[in-house]
Design a protein around this motif. Sequence first.
Motif, PDB file in Angstrom:
ATOM      1  N   GLY A 278       8.574   6.399 -41.964  1.00  0.00           N
ATOM      2  CA  GLY A 278       8.411   7.453 -40.969  1.00  0.00           C
ATOM      3  C   GLY A 278       8.240   6.896 -39.573  1.00  0.00           C
ATOM      4  O   GLY A 278       8.816   7.412 -38.604  1.00  0.00           O
ATOM      5  N   LEU A 295       4.648  11.529 -38.320  1.00  0.00           N
ATOM      6  CA  LEU A 295       5.693  11.560 -39.337  1.00  0.00           C
ATOM      7  C   LEU A 295       5.382  10.556 -40.445  1.00  0.00           C
ATOM      8  O   LEU A 295       5.545  10.861 -41.637  1.00  0.00           O
ATOM      9  CB  LEU A 295       7.050  11.246 -38.701  1.00  0.00           C
ATOM     10  N   LEU A 299       4.860  11.558 -44.467  1.00  0.00           N
ATOM     11  CA  LEU A 299       5.603  10.992 -45.591  1.00  0.00           C
ATOM     12  C   LEU A 299       4.657  10.365 -46.612  1.00  0.00           C
ATOM     13  O   LEU A 299       4.824  10.549 -47.826  1.00  0.00           O
ATOM     14  CB  LEU A 299       6.598   9.943 -45.109  1.00  0.00           C
TER      15      LEU A 299
END
Length: 328
Positions: A278, A295, A299
């Motif tokens: 990510g 992010l 993940l």
Amino acid sequence: MTPKTIVGIGSALVDILVQLEDDQLLNTFQLPKGSMTLVDAPLSQKILDSTEGLERSIETGGSAANTVRAIAQLGGSAGFIGKISNDPMGHFFKDEFEKNRIVPHLFYSQIPTGKAATLISPDSERTFGTYLGAASELSVDELSQELFSNYDYLHIEGYLVFNHALIEGVLKLAKKQGLKIALDLASFNVVEANLDFLKGLIAEYVDIVFANEEEAKAYTGLEPKAALKQIASQCEIAVVKISRDGSLIQAGDQFVKVETPQVKSIDTTGAGDVYASGFLYGLANGFSLENCGKLASLLASKVIQVFGARIPDEELQLIKQEVDAFKG
């Protein structure tokens, strides 16, 4: 901006994931809980024979391989450099990567494809008994500068530091092509066994360092925030992951703390690997440091809710919708 490309290099392994009923087997084979221990072929087979009857599954493995697979799942452009054998496990590895649209730069050995007994404790912690097999024979002499010419980032798993000549040679080739280098420290016992060598590598070649709390302490002797500061003084971007408390990121004078979604953990296999996915996907697409971290944490929170290191396909559409919110 045009998204940048990422290539990973590491051990091409097949993970045999085993759900343990207790930690007795770890004690029997003297495998420190939460670590990666290299084993030979006979011991690897003994460990797997001892788990007969327990819930198990197989999937492609290896830290850097897990990272590039998740980058490809997000739609990123990724390649992977590794060594396998012309055997069923090697065929499985290659076929899975091609299905995921990862460019395979694979070399071949006469000894079997590597495999990792991935032992998952009832508290979700994972311990690896890893037989490197063909992966151990990857040599810098097989690689060329041109191999890196289509990529912008190189991601290296820390497990490769057991092969000093390979990792140093790879870094020199990639740097000559102008790639940014990301290194995941991999495991606290790997750091402890290669401390001076790692410090030299990071100071000379590495731009981005990923570490969890235990690895950061093994590297610096310090608690997370102080460890982050020390690592960040040696590279462009330092990341220290502190499990349920999120992650700390520093680039120069910029400091970011990212919270992690609170979810029920079933298996932590691959959490750090997909965190790196990510983060690197975010960097390659021009995200802010904070959004790279968000992010990455998203993940990691998804992968610990399932067995294995692969983000479930049914989650991908929802994840991609959230990725759109991180852009800019």
